[in-house]
Scaffold this motif. Structure first.
Motif, PDB file in Angstrom:
ATOM      1  N   ARG A   1      23.127 -11.268  43.404  1.00 50.92           N
ATOM      2  CA  ARG A   1      22.703 -11.004  44.628  1.00 50.92           C
ATOM      3  C   ARG A   1      21.473  -9.940  44.840  1.00 50.92           C
ATOM      4  O   ARG A   1      20.718 -10.150  45.540  1.00 50.92           O
ATOM      5  N   SER A   2      21.686  -8.956  44.042  1.00 52.07           N
ATOM      6  CA  SER A   2      20.805  -7.877  43.964  1.00 52.07           C
ATOM      7  C   SER A   2      19.574  -7.819  43.045  1.00 52.07           C
ATOM      8  O   SER A   2      18.629  -7.305  43.700  1.00 52.07           O
ATOM      9  N   ILE A   3      19.643  -8.671  41.923  1.00 49.33           N
ATOM     10  CA  ILE A   3      18.649  -8.677  41.289  1.00 49.33           C
ATOM     11  C   ILE A   3      17.188  -9.154  41.825  1.00 49.33           C
ATOM     12  O   ILE A   3      16.098  -8.709  41.455  1.00 49.33           O
ATOM     13  N   PRO A   4      17.274  -9.951  42.674  1.00 48.33           N
ATOM     14  CA  PRO A   4      15.995 -10.598  43.289  1.00 48.33           C
ATOM     15  C   PRO A   4      15.309  -9.335  44.057  1.00 48.33           C
ATOM     16  O   PRO A   4      13.857  -9.364  43.853  1.00 48.33           O
ATOM     17  N   HIS A   5      15.919  -8.372  44.385  1.00 46.29           N
ATOM     18  CA  HIS A   5      15.038  -7.353  44.817  1.00 46.29           C
ATOM     19  C   HIS A   5      14.100  -6.411  43.865  1.00 46.29           C
ATOM     20  O   HIS A   5      13.273  -6.306  44.217  1.00 46.29           O
TER      21      HIS A   5
ATOM     22  N   ILE B   1      17.058  -7.744  29.111  1.00 45.30           N
ATOM     23  CA  ILE B   1      18.410  -7.763  28.528  1.00 45.30           C
ATOM     24  C   ILE B   1      19.467  -8.690  29.487  1.00 45.30           C
ATOM     25  O   ILE B   1      20.076  -9.375  28.855  1.00 45.30           O
ATOM     26  N   THR B   2      19.080  -8.288  30.911  1.00 46.17           N
ATOM     27  CA  THR B   2      19.817  -9.173  31.797  1.00 46.17           C
ATOM     28  C   THR B   2      19.609 -10.625  31.364  1.00 46.17           C
ATOM     29  O   THR B   2      20.835 -11.506  31.338  1.00 46.17           O
ATOM     30  N   ILE B   3      18.606 -11.061  31.284  1.00 45.32           N
ATOM     31  CA  ILE B   3      18.167 -12.476  31.161  1.00 45.32           C
ATOM     32  C   ILE B   3      18.930 -12.957  29.844  1.00 45.32           C
ATOM     33  O   ILE B   3      19.512 -14.112  29.742  1.00 45.32           O
ATOM     34  N   SER B   4      18.698 -12.430  28.763  1.00 47.85           N
ATOM     35  CA  SER B   4      19.155 -12.729  27.504  1.00 47.85           C
ATOM     36  C   SER B   4      20.661 -12.697  27.563  1.00 47.85           C
ATOM     37  O   SER B   4      21.269 -13.819  26.782  1.00 47.85           O
ATOM     38  N   GLY B   5      21.214 -11.607  27.810  1.00 50.42           N
ATOM     39  CA  GLY B   5      22.610 -11.521  27.841  1.00 50.42           C
ATOM     40  C   GLY B   5      23.379 -12.799  28.717  1.00 50.42           C
ATOM     41  O   GLY B   5      24.186 -13.483  28.306  1.00 50.42           O
ATOM     42  N   LEU B   6      22.796 -13.065  29.845  1.00 48.18           N
ATOM     43  CA  LEU B   6      23.212 -14.246  30.633  1.00 48.18           C
ATOM     44  C   LEU B   6      23.244 -15.491  29.705  1.00 48.18           C
ATOM     45  O   LEU B   6      23.987 -16.395  29.821  1.00 48.18           O
ATOM     46  N   ARG B   7      21.900 -15.782  29.212  1.00 50.41           N
ATOM     47  CA  ARG B   7      21.694 -16.990  28.459  1.00 50.41           C
ATOM     48  C   ARG B   7      22.576 -16.964  27.262  1.00 50.41           C
ATOM     49  O   ARG B   7      23.024 -18.225  26.978  1.00 50.41           O
ATOM     50  N   THR B   8      22.772 -15.722  26.490  1.00 50.82           N
ATOM     51  CA  THR B   8      23.624 -16.054  25.168  1.00 50.82           C
ATOM     52  C   THR B   8      25.035 -15.956  25.434  1.00 50.82           C
ATOM     53  O   THR B   8      25.800 -16.781  24.841  1.00 50.82           O
ATOM     54  N   ALA B   9      25.589 -15.422  26.615  1.00 52.87           N
ATOM     55  CA  ALA B   9      26.989 -15.567  27.005  1.00 52.87           C
ATOM     56  C   ALA B   9      27.328 -16.745  27.880  1.00 52.87           C
ATOM     57  O   ALA B   9      28.360 -17.137  27.778  1.00 52.87           O
TER      58      ALA B   9
ATOM     59  N   ALA C   1      18.200 -18.687  36.803  1.00 53.81           N
ATOM     60  CA  ALA C   1      16.589 -18.778  37.232  1.00 53.81           C
ATOM     61  C   ALA C   1      15.900 -17.238  37.754  1.00 53.81           C
ATOM     62  O   ALA C   1      14.887 -17.071  38.136  1.00 53.81           O
ATOM     63  N   ILE C   2      16.651 -16.170  37.322  1.00 52.32           N
ATOM     64  CA  ILE C   2      15.910 -14.854  37.181  1.00 52.32           C
ATOM     65  C   ILE C   2      14.669 -15.142  36.509  1.00 52.32           C
ATOM     66  O   ILE C   2      13.464 -14.295  37.215  1.00 52.32           O
TER      67      ILE C   2
END
Length: 322
Positions: free
Chosen positions: A213-217, A244-252, A258-259
Motif C-alpha cells: 500500500r505504501s510503495i506507490p508513494h 531489490i523489492t521487485i526482485s525479492g517479490l518475484r523470486t519469493a 505491478a510495482i
C-alpha cells in the motif's frame, strides 16, 4: 499506480505463492547454477566472483560491526557495513562452498541480534539491518544451526518487522512520502517478511500488505520520464531498494504486484546513464556528491524491461573496477 492482485487468493493473502525452499530472496538455486555455468565463459563474471571471494577472505580477519551512533542519531554506517559483510560472505559461500564464509556471515548476523535495537528512531537503520539479516538468513538457511536460525529470525521479527508494523499502523511519515526513505524502508521490511514468512505468516502478511500500500508513494517520483528529483546519488539509493523489492517479490512469490509498471520506472536506467559524464562524475544537482559508483540495480532494470544496452553500459563500468 494500482497494485495488480490478480486473484481472490492473492488479495486475501499475497504470500499464497511463497516459494517453499531457501534461498528465495533475489537469488535461487537455479540462479546459482546459471551463474556458475556462465562464469566458465564470461571473463567479467569470473573476475567479479573472484573479487567477491577476495573481499570475503579479508572480512574474515576484520572486526565485526558494533552498536555505534557517532552523531547521536544514526546507526546507519554499521547497518550498511552489516549488509556489505553478510551479503559478500554469504555469496562467497554459495559460489565456493567454503564453510569459512558461511560461518563468518552467521557470526556477523549473531552480533546484530545482540544489539539493543536497530535504531528505529532513524528507520533507515532498521530497514538496512533487516535487509542484512534477511539476506544472510535466506542465503545460508541450510547451513545455519537451528538455534542460530531461531535467534536470527527472532531478531528480524523483534528488532525489524514489529518496529515497521508500528509505523504502518500509525501511517508514519516515511510510509506516506515520495522519497528514498519510502523505497528503502519498504524494501527492507518486505525482504525481512519474505525471509521468515513460513514461521511468522500473520506478521509477514501484515508487513507485505502494508508495504504494497505504501510503495506507490515512493515510486511515483519516476513519472513521467524516469528522472529522480533527489539527484543521481539518491537515485542509486532509492532505486537500489525499489529493484531489490521487485526482485525479492518475484523470486519469493513470482509476482511483484505491478510495482514495475510505475510510470517512468522503465525509463530510469537512461536517467542513470545521462547523469554521469565520461570521467565518472555525476551531474551533481540536489543532494549529491561528485563521484559515481556502479549500480547493480541496472541489471534488474535490464531484466524487467529488456534493455540490453543498459547491461552493456553497466558492464563497461564494472570492468573498470575489477
Amino acid at each position: 499506480l494500482t497494485l495488480s492482485l490478480s486473484t481472490t487468493t492473492a488479495r486475501a493473502n499475497p504470500l499464497a505463492t511463497l516459494r517453499a525452499e531457501h534461498p528465495r530472496l533475489l537469488f535461487t538455486v537455479a540462479d546459482q547454477q546459471r551463474i556458475q555455468r556462465l562464469a566458465k565463459k564470461d571473463e567479467l563474471l569470473a573476475r567479479l566472483i573472484h573479487q567477491n571471494q577476495v573481499n570475503a577472505v579479508a572480512m574474515l580477519k576484520q572486526p565485526s560491526i558494533r552498536y555505534e551512533i557517532p552523531d547521536g542519531k544514526r546507526l546507519l554506517s554499521q547497518c550498511r557495513e552489516g549488509i556489505r559483510r553478510v551479503s559478500t560472505m554469504a555469496m562467497a559461500y554459495r559460489l565456493s562452498g567454503d564453510d569459512r564464509f558461511a560461518q563468518g556471515a552467521i557470526q556477523e548476523m549473531l552480533v546484530a541480534t545482540r544489539f539493543k535495537d536497530w535504531n528505529p528512531s532513524h528507520f533507515l537503520d532498521t530497514a538496512e539491518m533487516t535487509t542484512a539479516l534477511a539476506i544472510g538468513y535466506d542465503w545460508l538457511y541450510d547451513v545455519i544451526p537451528e538455534q542460530d536460525r531461531k535467534t536470527i529470525r527472532d531478531a528480524i521479527v523483534r528488532l525489524g518487522l514489529e518496529e515497521g508494523l508500528k509505523v504502518y499502523e500509525a501511517q508514519g511519515w516515511w510510509s506516506q512520502r515520495d522519497n528514498n526513505w519510502n523505497q528503502v524502508c519498504n524494501g527492507g521490511m518486505i525482504l525481512g517478511a519474505l525471509a521468515i514468512a513460513e514461521h511468522e505468516p500473520k506478521l509477514a502478511q501484515q508487513i507485505v500488505t502494508s508495504a504494497l500500500r505504501s510503495i506507490p508513494h515512493g515510486v511515483s517520483v519516476y513519472a513521467p520520464s524516469g528522472a529522480y528529483p533527489e539527484g543521481p546519488s539518491y537515485w542509486q539509493y532509492g532505486t537500489t531498494y525499489t529493484c531489490i523489492t521487485i526482485s525479492g517479490l518475484r523470486t519469493a512469490l513470482g509476482n511483484d504486484f505491478a510495482i514495475h509498471e510505475a510510470p517512468g520506472l522503465d525509463q530510469t536506467g537512461w536517467y542513470r546513464i545521462h547523469t554521469i559524464g565520461p570521467n565518472g562524475y555525476y551531474f551533481n544537482y540536489a543532494d549529491c556528491g561528485v563521484k559515481s559508483r556502479t549500480a547493480p540495480a541496472m541489471f534488474l532494470l535490464v531484466d524487467v524491461y529488456e534493455r540490453p544496452l543498459l547491461a552493456w553500459w553497466h558492464r563497461e563500468r564494472l570492468a573498470q573496477e575489477v
